[in-house]
Scaffold this motif. Structure first.
Motif, PDB file in Angstrom:
ATOM      1  N   ILE A 135       0.834  -1.379   0.009  1.00  0.00           N
ATOM      2  CA  ILE A 135      -0.077  -0.084   0.132  1.00  0.00           C
ATOM      3  C   ILE A 135       0.806   1.054  -0.153  1.00  0.00           C
ATOM      4  N   ILE A 136       0.956   2.138  -0.881  1.00  0.00           N
ATOM      5  CA  ILE A 136       1.800   3.180  -1.075  1.00  0.00           C
ATOM      6  C   ILE A 136       0.816   4.419  -1.384  1.00  0.00           C
ATOM      7  N   ILE A 137       0.806   5.334  -0.344  1.00  0.00           N
ATOM      8  CA  ILE A 137      -0.340   6.583  -0.124  1.00  0.00           C
ATOM      9  C   ILE A 137       1.141   7.907   0.194  1.00  0.00           C
ATOM     10  N   GLY A 138       0.964   8.389  -1.459  1.00  0.00           N
ATOM     11  CA  GLY A 138       1.354   9.423  -2.015  1.00  0.00           C
ATOM     12  C   GLY A 138       1.678  10.518  -0.383  1.00  0.00           C
ATOM     13  N   SER A 139       2.113  11.999  -1.058  1.00  0.00           N
ATOM     14  CA  SER A 139       2.385  12.839  -0.347  1.00  0.00           C
ATOM     15  C   SER A 139       0.762  13.935   0.026  1.00  0.00           C
ATOM     16  N   TYR A 140       0.881  15.054   1.098  1.00  0.00           N
ATOM     17  CA  TYR A 140      -0.066  15.651   1.745  1.00  0.00           C
ATOM     18  C   TYR A 140      -1.864  14.901   1.588  1.00  0.00           C
ATOM     19  N   THR A 141      -1.715  13.871   1.431  1.00  0.00           N
ATOM     20  CA  THR A 141      -3.107  13.035   1.640  1.00  0.00           C
ATOM     21  C   THR A 141      -2.913  12.294   2.798  1.00  0.00           C
ATOM     22  N   THR A 142      -4.590  12.276   2.820  1.00  0.00           N
ATOM     23  CA  THR A 142      -5.759  12.151   4.126  1.00  0.00           C
ATOM     24  C   THR A 142      -6.076  10.988   4.231  1.00  0.00           C
ATOM     25  N   ILE A 143      -6.047   9.657   4.936  1.00  0.00           N
ATOM     26  CA  ILE A 143      -7.259   8.326   5.210  1.00  0.00           C
ATOM     27  C   ILE A 143      -7.986   8.645   6.411  1.00  0.00           C
ATOM     28  N   ALA A 144      -8.945  10.155   5.668  1.00  0.00           N
ATOM     29  CA  ALA A 144     -10.106  10.577   6.921  1.00  0.00           C
ATOM     30  C   ALA A 144     -11.258   9.703   7.205  1.00  0.00           C
ATOM     31  N   GLY A 145     -11.712  10.680   8.593  1.00  0.00           N
ATOM     32  CA  GLY A 145     -12.890   9.647   9.564  1.00  0.00           C
ATOM     33  C   GLY A 145     -12.939   8.774   9.923  1.00  0.00           C
ATOM     34  N   TYR A 146     -13.878   7.331   9.862  1.00  0.00           N
ATOM     35  CA  TYR A 146     -13.583   6.315  10.559  1.00  0.00           C
ATOM     36  C   TYR A 146     -13.825   4.882   9.880  1.00  0.00           C
ATOM     37  N   SER A 147     -13.216   4.258  10.158  1.00  0.00           N
ATOM     38  CA  SER A 147     -13.677   2.561   9.849  1.00  0.00           C
ATOM     39  C   SER A 147     -13.614   2.509   8.770  1.00  0.00           C
ATOM     40  N   SER A 148     -12.114   2.807   7.577  1.00  0.00           N
ATOM     41  CA  SER A 148     -12.559   2.678   6.331  1.00  0.00           C
ATOM     42  C   SER A 148     -11.544   1.374   6.520  1.00  0.00           C
ATOM     43  N   PRO A 166      -1.682  -5.088  -5.241  1.00  0.00           N
ATOM     44  CA  PRO A 166      -1.308  -3.516  -4.203  1.00  0.00           C
ATOM     45  C   PRO A 166      -2.270  -2.223  -4.332  1.00  0.00           C
ATOM     46  N   ILE A 167      -2.307  -1.462  -3.898  1.00  0.00           N
ATOM     47  CA  ILE A 167      -3.262  -0.203  -3.767  1.00  0.00           C
ATOM     48  C   ILE A 167      -2.257   0.531  -3.778  1.00  0.00           C
ATOM     49  N   THR A 168      -2.640   2.012  -4.699  1.00  0.00           N
ATOM     50  CA  THR A 168      -2.038   2.797  -4.901  1.00  0.00           C
ATOM     51  C   THR A 168      -2.868   4.236  -5.320  1.00  0.00           C
ATOM     52  N   ILE A 169      -2.247   5.305  -4.110  1.00  0.00           N
ATOM     53  CA  ILE A 169      -3.094   6.009  -4.010  1.00  0.00           C
ATOM     54  C   ILE A 169      -2.238   7.289  -4.063  1.00  0.00           C
ATOM     55  N   GLY A 170      -2.692   8.336  -4.816  1.00  0.00           N
ATOM     56  CA  GLY A 170      -1.575   9.766  -5.269  1.00  0.00           C
ATOM     57  C   GLY A 170      -1.720  10.922  -3.768  1.00  0.00           C
ATOM     58  N   LYS A 186      -6.727   1.981  -7.872  1.00  0.00           N
ATOM     59  CA  LYS A 186      -5.590   3.376  -7.980  1.00  0.00           C
ATOM     60  C   LYS A 186      -6.549   4.419  -7.608  1.00  0.00           C
ATOM     61  N   LEU A 187      -6.091   5.274  -6.789  1.00  0.00           N
ATOM     62  CA  LEU A 187      -6.740   6.776  -7.092  1.00  0.00           C
ATOM     63  C   LEU A 187      -5.844   7.173  -7.065  1.00  0.00           C
ATOM     64  N   PRO A 188      -5.784   8.451  -8.520  1.00  0.00           N
ATOM     65  CA  PRO A 188      -4.886   9.189  -8.645  1.00  0.00           C
ATOM     66  C   PRO A 188      -4.229  10.480  -7.843  1.00  0.00           C
ATOM     67  N   LEU A 199     -13.430   1.860  -4.178  1.00  0.00           N
ATOM     68  CA  LEU A 199     -13.223   1.936  -5.069  1.00  0.00           C
ATOM     69  C   LEU A 199     -12.373   0.661  -5.184  1.00  0.00           C
ATOM     70  N   ASN A 200     -12.640  -0.449  -6.924  1.00  0.00           N
ATOM     71  CA  ASN A 200     -12.725  -1.704  -7.043  1.00  0.00           C
ATOM     72  C   ASN A 200     -11.287  -1.855  -8.077  1.00  0.00           C
ATOM     73  N   LYS A 201     -10.826  -0.842  -8.390  1.00  0.00           N
ATOM     74  CA  LYS A 201     -10.715  -0.936  -9.621  1.00  0.00           C
ATOM     75  C   LYS A 201      -9.588   0.946 -10.191  1.00  0.00           C
ATOM     76  N   THR A 202      -8.463   1.068 -10.808  1.00  0.00           N
ATOM     77  CA  THR A 202      -7.470   1.685 -11.532  1.00  0.00           C
ATOM     78  C   THR A 202      -8.142   2.662 -12.089  1.00  0.00           C
ATOM     79  N   TYR A 203      -8.255   4.432 -11.593  1.00  0.00           N
ATOM     80  CA  TYR A 203      -8.525   5.260 -12.371  1.00  0.00           C
ATOM     81  C   TYR A 203      -6.966   6.206 -12.721  1.00  0.00           C
ATOM     82  N   GLU A 204      -6.911   6.884 -13.443  1.00  0.00           N
ATOM     83  CA  GLU A 204      -6.265   7.565 -14.170  1.00  0.00           C
ATOM     84  C   GLU A 204      -6.405   9.466 -14.212  1.00  0.00           C
ATOM     85  N   GLU A 205      -7.585   9.566 -13.885  1.00  0.00           N
ATOM     86  CA  GLU A 205      -8.408  10.979 -14.595  1.00  0.00           C
ATOM     87  C   GLU A 205      -8.006  11.775 -12.794  1.00  0.00           C
TER      88      GLU A 205
END
Length: 236
Positions: A135-148, A166-170, A186-188, A199-205
């Motif tokens: 699981i790779i989480i990019g910079s200035y990103t927030t996994i917010a709230g609860y229970s994700s 793998p999971i990729t978050i930009g 992937k979340l771009p 979220l169950n697929k790769t997005y690029e936009e």
């Protein structure tokens, strides 16, 4: 040899389990020295771990990164927290380490059981992070709230075995409360994932709000939105 002996104790010795638990209550400055010495971690002098059970095989915490109270992080190869990143409270971070005798995931020789949290990024409270795969989480990103839930492994019904992806978050992403992100997703960068989404697929936009079950593009995000232009991760 001595290395094999060390890992045998690390994985199976009840004495080591007791040592790990007791170590959680040692004052931080001394605990950091002991973690770096006995577990070969790389914890910067300005980094800090609260009352939490954090024992991946390898841990790297850069300057001013923090782990709060009542977190558990076990059974994974590697955690990297870059500068000023934060894992807040009551998160369960687990995985399935490589190079074991188990037949689980033995077909995937490229799998990495790891969590990498970019600089100025944060994981808030009460989330379940499954790092069976990377699981790779990019910079200035927030996994917010609860229970994700971020879940990298599942059952492959066609092959009749457990599998992982793998999971990729930009960068500059905002993950809302109670979402589910599955392996292979992937979340771009410059994206929002709406509350309760799957979220169950790769997005690029980029510059999009994704929401729904399954998640899809809902609308554009204006590029002048201040969340996506900040130089500090912490939000007042």
């Amino acid at each position: 040899n001595s290395t094999n002996c060390y890992f045998s104790i690390y994985l199976f010795g009840w004495e080591t389990l007791v040592f790990k638990i007791l170590l959680c209550f040692v004052p931080w400055k001394l605990r950091r020295l002991l973690l770096n010495k006995f577990f070969h971690y790389e914890i910067h002098p300005t980094a800090r771990i609260g009352l939490s059970y954090i024992y991946p095989r390898k841990l790297k915490m850069e300057a001013y990164s923090t782990i709060g109270h009542l977190n558990v992080a076990i059974h994974l190869n590697y955690i990297e927290m870059q500068e000023n990143s934060c894992i807040s409270q009551k998160n369960w971070i687990t995985g399935f380490p490589t190079h074991t005798k188990s037949k689980h995931f033995s077909h995937d020789l490229k799998r990495k059981s790891e969590l990498i949290l970019g600089k100025e990024s944060a994981i808030t409270k009460n989330h379940h992070i499954d790092c069976t795969n990377s699981i790779i989480i990019g910079s200035y990103t927030t996994i917010a709230g609860y229970s994700s839930q971020l879940l990298t492994h599942s059952i492959d019904i066609y092959e009749g075995r457990q599998d992982s992806k793998p999971i990729t978050i930009g960068d500059y992403c905002f993950i809302s409360t109670r979402v589910i992100i599955l392996g292979g997703s992937k979340l771009p960068s410059f994206s929002v994932l709406g509350a309760g989404a799957l979220l169950n697929k790769t997005y690029e936009e980029e510059w999009k709000l994704y929401a729904g079950v399954p998640a899809k593009v809902i609308k554009e995000i204006p590029r002048e939105a201040k969340y996506f232009n900040r130089s500090k991760g912490f939000i007042y």
